[in-house]
Design an enzyme around this catalytic site. Structure first.
Site, PDB file in Angstrom:
ATOM      1  N   CYS A   1       0.815  -1.212   0.000  1.00  7.77           N
ATOM      2  CA  CYS A   1       0.000   0.000   0.000  1.00  7.77           C
ATOM      3  C   CYS A   1       0.845   1.258   0.000  1.00  7.77           C
ATOM      4  O   CYS A   1       0.667   2.150  -0.815  1.00  7.77           O
ATOM      5  CB  CYS A   1      -0.940   0.002   1.203  1.00  7.77           C
ATOM      6  SG  CYS A   1      -1.989   1.467   1.275  1.00  7.77           S
TER       7      CYS A   1
ATOM      8  N   LYS B   1      -0.113   5.387  -6.062  1.00  6.63           N
ATOM      9  CA  LYS B   1      -1.149   5.402  -7.108  1.00  6.63           C
ATOM     10  C   LYS B   1      -2.074   6.600  -6.932  1.00  6.63           C
ATOM     11  O   LYS B   1      -2.396   7.302  -7.895  1.00  6.63           O
ATOM     12  CB  LYS B   1      -1.950   4.103  -7.039  1.00  6.63           C
ATOM     13  CG  LYS B   1      -3.132   4.056  -7.990  1.00  6.63           C
ATOM     14  CD  LYS B   1      -4.022   2.856  -7.672  1.00  6.63           C
ATOM     15  CE  LYS B   1      -4.752   3.056  -6.364  1.00  6.63           C
ATOM     16  NZ  LYS B   1      -5.583   1.874  -5.996  1.00  6.63           N
TER      17      LYS B   1
ATOM     18  N   GLY C   1      -8.531  -6.254 -16.822  1.00  9.15           N
ATOM     19  CA  GLY C   1      -9.772  -5.505 -16.719  1.00  9.15           C
ATOM     20  C   GLY C   1     -10.199  -5.230 -15.300  1.00  9.15           C
ATOM     21  O   GLY C   1     -11.303  -4.755 -15.071  1.00  9.15           O
TER      22      GLY C   1
ATOM     23  N   TYR D   1      -9.525  -3.522 -11.269  1.00 14.32           N
ATOM     24  CA  TYR D   1      -9.434  -2.125 -10.860  1.00 14.32           C
ATOM     25  C   TYR D   1      -8.031  -1.555 -11.047  1.00 14.32           C
ATOM     26  O   TYR D   1      -7.878  -0.377 -11.391  1.00 14.32           O
ATOM     27  CB  TYR D   1      -9.926  -1.940  -9.423  1.00 14.32           C
ATOM     28  CG  TYR D   1      -9.033  -2.492  -8.346  1.00 14.32           C
ATOM     29  CD1 TYR D   1      -8.065  -1.700  -7.745  1.00 14.32           C
ATOM     30  CD2 TYR D   1      -9.156  -3.807  -7.905  1.00 14.32           C
ATOM     31  CE1 TYR D   1      -7.246  -2.188  -6.749  1.00 14.32           C
ATOM     32  CE2 TYR D   1      -8.343  -4.302  -6.913  1.00 14.32           C
ATOM     33  CZ  TYR D   1      -7.389  -3.496  -6.326  1.00 14.32           C
ATOM     34  OH  TYR D   1      -6.577  -3.987  -5.344  1.00 14.32           O
TER      35      TYR D   1
ATOM     36  N   ALA E   1      -5.809  -2.339 -13.430  1.00 16.78           N
ATOM     37  CA  ALA E   1      -5.647  -2.042 -14.855  1.00 16.78           C
ATOM     38  C   ALA E   1      -6.415  -0.782 -15.240  1.00 16.78           C
ATOM     39  O   ALA E   1      -5.888   0.091 -15.945  1.00 16.78           O
ATOM     40  CB  ALA E   1      -6.125  -3.233 -15.695  1.00 16.78           C
TER      41      ALA E   1
ATOM     42  N   GLU F   1      -7.520   1.684 -13.326  1.00 11.91           N
ATOM     43  CA  GLU F   1      -6.984   2.884 -12.683  1.00 11.91           C
ATOM     44  C   GLU F   1      -5.756   3.402 -13.425  1.00 11.91           C
ATOM     45  O   GLU F   1      -5.654   4.606 -13.713  1.00 11.91           O
ATOM     46  CB  GLU F   1      -6.624   2.569 -11.227  1.00 11.91           C
ATOM     47  CG  GLU F   1      -7.843   2.421 -10.326  1.00 11.91           C
ATOM     48  CD  GLU F   1      -7.495   1.949  -8.936  1.00 11.91           C
ATOM     49  OE1 GLU F   1      -8.320   2.165  -8.021  1.00 11.91           O
ATOM     50  OE2 GLU F   1      -6.407   1.357  -8.734  1.00 11.91           O
TER      51      GLU F   1
ATOM     52  N   ARG G   1     -14.938  -6.907 -13.516  1.00  9.43           N
ATOM     53  CA  ARG G   1     -15.753  -8.081 -13.175  1.00  9.43           C
ATOM     54  C   ARG G   1     -15.969  -8.156 -11.668  1.00  9.43           C
ATOM     55  O   ARG G   1     -15.076  -7.912 -10.884  1.00  9.43           O
ATOM     56  CB  ARG G   1     -15.051  -9.353 -13.669  1.00  9.43           C
ATOM     57  CG  ARG G   1     -15.807 -10.643 -13.382  1.00  9.43           C
ATOM     58  CD  ARG G   1     -15.146 -11.802 -14.110  1.00  9.43           C
ATOM     59  NE  ARG G   1     -13.778 -12.014 -13.656  1.00  9.43           N
ATOM     60  CZ  ARG G   1     -13.452 -12.812 -12.628  1.00  9.43           C
ATOM     61  NH1 ARG G   1     -14.387 -13.426 -11.944  1.00  9.43           N
ATOM     62  NH2 ARG G   1     -12.182 -12.959 -12.288  1.00  9.43           N
TER      63      ARG G   1
ATOM     64  N   GLY H   1      -4.157  -9.561 -12.109  1.00  8.55           N
ATOM     65  CA  GLY H   1      -4.406 -10.189 -10.823  1.00  8.55           C
ATOM     66  C   GLY H   1      -3.160 -10.263  -9.960  1.00  8.55           C
ATOM     67  O   GLY H   1      -2.042 -10.007 -10.402  1.00  8.55           O
TER      68      GLY H   1
ATOM     69  N   ALA I   1     -13.354   1.774  -3.195  1.00  4.46           N
ATOM     70  CA  ALA I   1     -13.321   2.786  -4.241  1.00  4.46           C
ATOM     71  C   ALA I   1     -12.362   2.347  -5.334  1.00  4.46           C
ATOM     72  O   ALA I   1     -11.313   1.768  -5.050  1.00  4.46           O
ATOM     73  CB  ALA I   1     -12.897   4.140  -3.686  1.00  4.46           C
TER      74      ALA I   1
ATOM     75  N   HIS J   1     -27.883  21.197  -1.110  1.00  2.25           N
ATOM     76  CA  HIS J   1     -28.013  21.703  -2.477  1.00  2.25           C
ATOM     77  C   HIS J   1     -27.112  22.911  -2.682  1.00  2.25           C
ATOM     78  O   HIS J   1     -26.983  23.740  -1.780  1.00  2.25           O
ATOM     79  CB  HIS J   1     -29.470  22.096  -2.740  1.00  2.25           C
ATOM     80  CG  HIS J   1     -29.718  22.578  -4.127  1.00  2.25           C
ATOM     81  ND1 HIS J   1     -29.793  21.735  -5.213  1.00  2.25           N
ATOM     82  CD2 HIS J   1     -29.896  23.846  -4.599  1.00  2.25           C
ATOM     83  CE1 HIS J   1     -30.014  22.448  -6.306  1.00  2.25           C
ATOM     84  NE2 HIS J   1     -30.093  23.726  -5.960  1.00  2.25           N
TER      85      HIS J   1
ATOM     86  N   GLU K   1     -26.757  14.982  -3.353  1.00  3.65           N
ATOM     87  CA  GLU K   1     -28.158  15.164  -2.974  1.00  3.65           C
ATOM     88  C   GLU K   1     -29.074  14.207  -3.729  1.00  3.65           C
ATOM     89  O   GLU K   1     -30.184  13.909  -3.271  1.00  3.65           O
ATOM     90  CB  GLU K   1     -28.597  16.606  -3.209  1.00  3.65           C
ATOM     91  CG  GLU K   1     -28.686  17.029  -4.660  1.00  3.65           C
ATOM     92  CD  GLU K   1     -29.125  18.479  -4.804  1.00  3.65           C
ATOM     93  OE1 GLU K   1     -30.294  18.782  -4.471  1.00  3.65           O
ATOM     94  OE2 GLU K   1     -28.291  19.298  -5.239  1.00  3.65           O
TER      95      GLU K   1
END
Length: 452
Positions: free
Chosen positions: A43, A51, A176, A178, A180, A182, A205, A262, A341, A435, A440
């Site tokens: 990380c 990243k 495909g 996250y 890749a 990103e 996926r 992966g 995320a 708002h 919202e």
């Protein structure tokens, strides 16, 4: 039997460091920790942190375009990768120093070397030295996986992206998931011509299908050459780069090929199987709900167990381990309703069930909306935001929330609290909207778009 340590941790990533610190500082344990590369793990050193800093860097070109639409007299020059990387390296050094310093303040003895298991209470360091411990925690994380094929020696992985001497002009990203997606968005935002191959029918996926399609469309709109149902057959080095033969016949030449296909747990050569510790097919350590292996004195947390491979989850698992083993408070790390995320452009925030997962349970209502947000609409961009809630039709409880928008990661963190508390659609509806904001829309969705 007298042991050298109460706990010896193998691995200096987020999960291992948290467990070591808490055991030493809060439980008074004598703790040793071995890390063969750099403190902080994937990380901090070669994952989330660098990243995300690259995500920030990649967004400024678009921000300056928006600024002109808002009346600012600005002109963007070229992106200076060398200057950015110098700052990036300094920041990672700073963070690694914090990790190391916090361990030392807690009284943890650090060994900057590889360690493997010798027996149920002994670890062997690279120089042959052996250390004994009442408990051993394996927290060695994971590593990128690259399949073998003709020319696979020419590819790089996410580990090497941060070490570019200069940014490539043309890059092929294979995968495909996250990571890749990103890096496709990051590098495209930094001015690299990006092509992405994915052998499946749609990227990301396992995530909500509607959100997947929304993100794929946005990536294509940004100029990313996304080719689905496509894979690499072979790679050859040629005079002007790397020639890639594609399964769909659209061959090409690139300056670099990044494989993000992966990750696998870092268990090779640790001696786990010799002690009777079970490994899954991909090499993940088999553990029970308390992170304990088949050998009672040996535990494992984080990506090496391949449960939910996220830094905050590894940290929770490390803390639960200390509660269980050193504080006499048996604690299971909770792996339900974990928010996440994906830092594409725009971001994707998600928590709970996808529409497809909820449909399989039956009795579901789907509330969703897609729209042009105010900020980018004013500047003339065609970006669209997606907001989506998945409900149990019988209880009205919110089962899932999916947001595709700038700052979706920030929004989903707060939505996750409400969903974790069991919020219903009526609770959302009773909440007054802030708002004008994108978020919202989550409290103004009036009618379901689909029911199952």
């Amino acid at each position: 039997m007298a042991f050298d340590y109460d706990l010896f941790v193998i691995g200096g990533g987020s999960g291992g460091v948290r467990a070591a610190r808490l055991a030493a500082a809060e439980a008074g344990a004598q703790v040793g920790l071995a890390e063969e590369y750099r403190m902080g793990g994937t990380c901090v050193i070669r994952g989330c942190v660098p990243k995300k800093l690259m995500v920030f860097a990649s967004g400024y070109a678009g921000a300056m375009q928006d600024a002109r639409a808002y009346g600012w007299d600005v002109a963007a020059g070229g992106f200076d990768w060398a200057a950015f990387r110098t700052r990036l390296d300094a920041e990672l050094d700073r963070l690694e120093g914090i990790y190391r310093g916090n361990l030392q303040k807690a009284g943890v003895e650090i060994f900057d070397t590889r360690a493997v298991l010798a027996d149920a209470h002994t670890v062997r360091l690279a120089d042959g030295t052996e250390k004994t411990a009442r408990h051993i925690l394996v927290a060695t994380g994971g590593r990128p996986f690259v399949p073998e094929f003709p020319g696979s020696e020419h590819v790089i992985t996410s580990n090497e992206v941060f070490r570019f001497e200069a940014l490539p002009k043309r890059i092929l990203i294979v995968g495909g998931g996250y990571i890749a997606c990103e890096f496709a968005c990051i590098l495209s935002g930094l001015g690299v011509k990006v092509t992405q191959y994915y052998r499946g029918a749609q990227i990301l996926r396992g995530f909500d299908e509607e959100a997947r399609g929304h993100i794929a469309g946005a990536m294509c709109d940004q100029g990313i050459g996304l080719r689905l149902g496509c894979n690499v057959q072979r790679i050859d080095r040629v005079a002007d780069g790397l020639w890639v033969k594609a399964t769909d016949g659209h061959d090409g030449v690139y300056d670099a090929v990044l494989y993000a296909t992966g990750r696998v747990p870092n268990t090779a050569g640790l001696g786990l199987e010799d002690l009777g510790i079970g490994l899954k097919g991909n090499g993940a350590v088999e553990v029970d709900g308390y992170s304990q292996t088949a050998v009672p004195s040996i535990y494992a947390v984080g990506d090496v167990t391949d449960r939910i491979n996220l830094t905050p989850v590894a940290i929770r698992e490390g803390a639960a381990f200390v509660e269980t083993v050193f504080k006499g408070n048996p604690t299971r790390a909770d792996h339900e309703l974990v928010p996440g995320a994906v830092f594409t452009r725009p971001e994707f925030g998600t928590v709970g069930l996808s529409e497809e997962e909820a449909r399989a349970r039956g009795g579901v209502e789907v509330y969703a909306t897609a729209f042009r947000p105010m900020q980018s609409g004013f500047s003339g961009r065609e970006d669209r935001v997606l907001m989506k809630l998945i409900l149990c039709a019988h209880t009205r409880r919110v089962l899932g929330c999916h947001i595709v928008a700038d700052h979706a990661g920030e929004m989903i963190q707060l939505a996750a609290i409400a969903i974790r508390m069991g919020a219903t659609k009526d609770d959302f509806d009773r909440t007054v909207a802030v708002h004008p904001t994108m978020a919202e829309e989550l409290v103004t969705l009036k009618a379901p778009v689909r029911t199952w």
